[in-house]
Scaffold this motif. Structure first.
Motif, short mmCIF file in Angstrom:
data_model
loop_
_atom_site.label_atom_id
_atom_site.label_comp_id
_atom_site.label_asym_id
_atom_site.label_seq_id
_atom_site.Cartn_x
_atom_site.Cartn_y
_atom_site.Cartn_z
N LYS A 1 3.02 10.72 -9.17
CA LYS A 1 2.14 11.11 -10.29
C LYS A 1 1.51 12.47 -10.01
N LEU A 2 1.03 12.67 -8.78
CA LEU A 2 0.42 13.95 -8.43
C LEU A 2 1.45 15.08 -8.47
N ARG A 3 2.66 14.79 -8.05
CA ARG A 3 3.71 15.81 -8.10
C ARG A 3 3.98 16.22 -9.55
N ALA A 4 3.99 15.24 -10.46
CA ALA A 4 4.20 15.55 -11.88
C ALA A 4 3.03 16.39 -12.41
N GLN A 5 1.82 16.06 -11.99
CA GLN A 5 0.66 16.86 -12.40
C GLN A 5 0.77 18.28 -11.87
N ARG A 6 1.20 18.40 -10.62
CA ARG A 6 1.37 19.73 -10.03
C ARG A 6 2.39 20.53 -10.83
N ARG B 1 -8.04 21.82 -12.29
CA ARG B 1 -6.98 20.80 -12.20
C ARG B 1 -6.16 20.99 -10.93
N SER B 2 -5.81 22.24 -10.64
CA SER B 2 -5.01 22.54 -9.44
C SER B 2 -5.77 22.12 -8.19
N ARG B 3 -7.04 22.47 -8.14
CA ARG B 3 -7.84 22.14 -6.97
C ARG B 3 -7.92 20.62 -6.80
N ALA B 4 -8.17 19.92 -7.88
CA ALA B 4 -8.27 18.46 -7.82
C ALA B 4 -6.93 17.84 -7.41
N ALA B 5 -5.85 18.34 -7.98
CA ALA B 5 -4.52 17.80 -7.65
C ALA B 5 -4.18 18.06 -6.20
N ILE B 6 -4.50 19.24 -5.71
CA ILE B 6 -4.22 19.57 -4.31
C ILE B 6 -5.02 18.66 -3.38
N GLU B 7 -6.26 18.41 -3.72
CA GLU B 7 -7.08 17.50 -2.91
C GLU B 7 -6.47 16.10 -2.89
N ARG B 8 -6.01 15.64 -4.06
CA ARG B 8 -5.40 14.30 -4.11
C ARG B 8 -4.10 14.28 -3.32
N LEU B 9 -3.30 15.33 -3.42
CA LEU B 9 -2.05 15.39 -2.66
C LEU B 9 -2.32 15.37 -1.17
N GLU B 10 -3.33 16.09 -0.73
CA GLU B 10 -3.67 16.10 0.69
C GLU B 10 -4.12 14.72 1.15
N MET B 11 -4.89 14.02 0.31
CA MET B 11 -5.33 12.67 0.67
C MET B 11 -4.13 11.73 0.75
N VAL B 12 -3.23 11.84 -0.21
CA VAL B 12 -2.04 10.98 -0.23
C VAL B 12 -1.18 11.28 1.00
N ASP B 13 -0.99 12.56 1.31
CA ASP B 13 -0.20 12.93 2.49
C ASP B 13 -0.80 12.32 3.74
N LYS B 14 -2.11 12.37 3.89
CA LYS B 14 -2.77 11.78 5.07
C LYS B 14 -2.52 10.28 5.11
N GLU B 15 -2.63 9.59 3.96
CA GLU B 15 -2.43 8.14 3.92
C GLU B 15 -0.97 7.80 4.26
N GLU C 1 0.84 -1.21 0.00
CA GLU C 1 0.00 0.00 0.00
C GLU C 1 0.87 1.26 0.00
N SER C 2 1.94 1.22 0.75
CA SER C 2 2.86 2.36 0.81
C SER C 2 3.50 2.62 -0.56
N GLN C 3 3.88 1.54 -1.25
CA GLN C 3 4.46 1.69 -2.59
C GLN C 3 3.43 2.31 -3.55
N GLY C 4 2.19 1.87 -3.44
CA GLY C 4 1.14 2.45 -4.28
C GLY C 4 0.94 3.92 -4.00
N LEU C 5 0.99 4.27 -2.72
CA LEU C 5 0.83 5.68 -2.35
C LEU C 5 2.01 6.51 -2.85
N GLU C 6 3.20 5.94 -2.79
CA GLU C 6 4.37 6.65 -3.30
C GLU C 6 4.25 6.90 -4.80
N ARG C 7 3.77 5.87 -5.55
CA ARG C 7 3.58 6.06 -7.00
C ARG C 7 2.54 7.15 -7.26
#
Length: 139
Positions: free
Chosen positions: A58-63, A120-134, A48-54
């Motif tokens: 991906k989100l960092r590249a989108q950002r 796109r920025s708003r969606a990416a930020i939301e995904r980054l925040e979710m990934v950070d929490k996980e 799960e951690s590896q999946g979150l890192e991937r």
């Protein structure tokens, strides 16, 4: 030695020893089962951690892509500002009309692009925040 006090014969002593051995075997099997469960949970968390890192990469590249797009928008806004300045200083009415028409087209494109980038920025930020929490949950 205490467990043999009051034991009348060898067969009773043997039975006590077998009971004790059986209890130790049960505890050993329980410990092995718990160890296997713990190992399986560790493996699941690692996957799960590896999946979150991937996902995070991906989100960092989108950002980064969004950041480049926003830079492009800023450049277009500067161009628009320059065109507006040119339109204000132009004497010929036809040239003014052409510039104003071009400005309106650029404004329309900028507005559309800005809205898309904002979403796109708003969606990416939301995904980054979710990934950070996980990631923090499993760190």
């Amino acid at each position: 030695v205490d467990m043999f006090r009051g034991v009348s014969d060898d067969s009773e002593a043997l039975r006590l020893i077998q009971d004790e051995l059986h209890q130790h075997k049960q505890r050993l099997e329980d410990a092995e089962r718990q160890l296997a469960e713990t190992k399986a949970e560790q493996d699941r968390i690692a996957r799960e951690s590896q999946g979150l890192e991937r996902e995070f990469r991906k989100l960092r590249a989108q950002r980064d892509s969004i950041t480049k797009s926003l830079s492009s928008i800023n450049a277009k806004e500067r161009t628009l500002s320059q065109l507006e300045d040119q339109a204000a200083s132009t004497d010929a009415e036809t040239e003014k009309k052409a510039i104003i028409k071009h400005i309106r087209e650029v404004e329309s494109i900028l507005l559309e692009t800005t809205n898309e980038m904002f979403e796109r920025s708003r969606a990416a930020i939301e995904r980054l925040e979710m990934v950070d929490k996980e990631v923090l949950k499993h760190a």
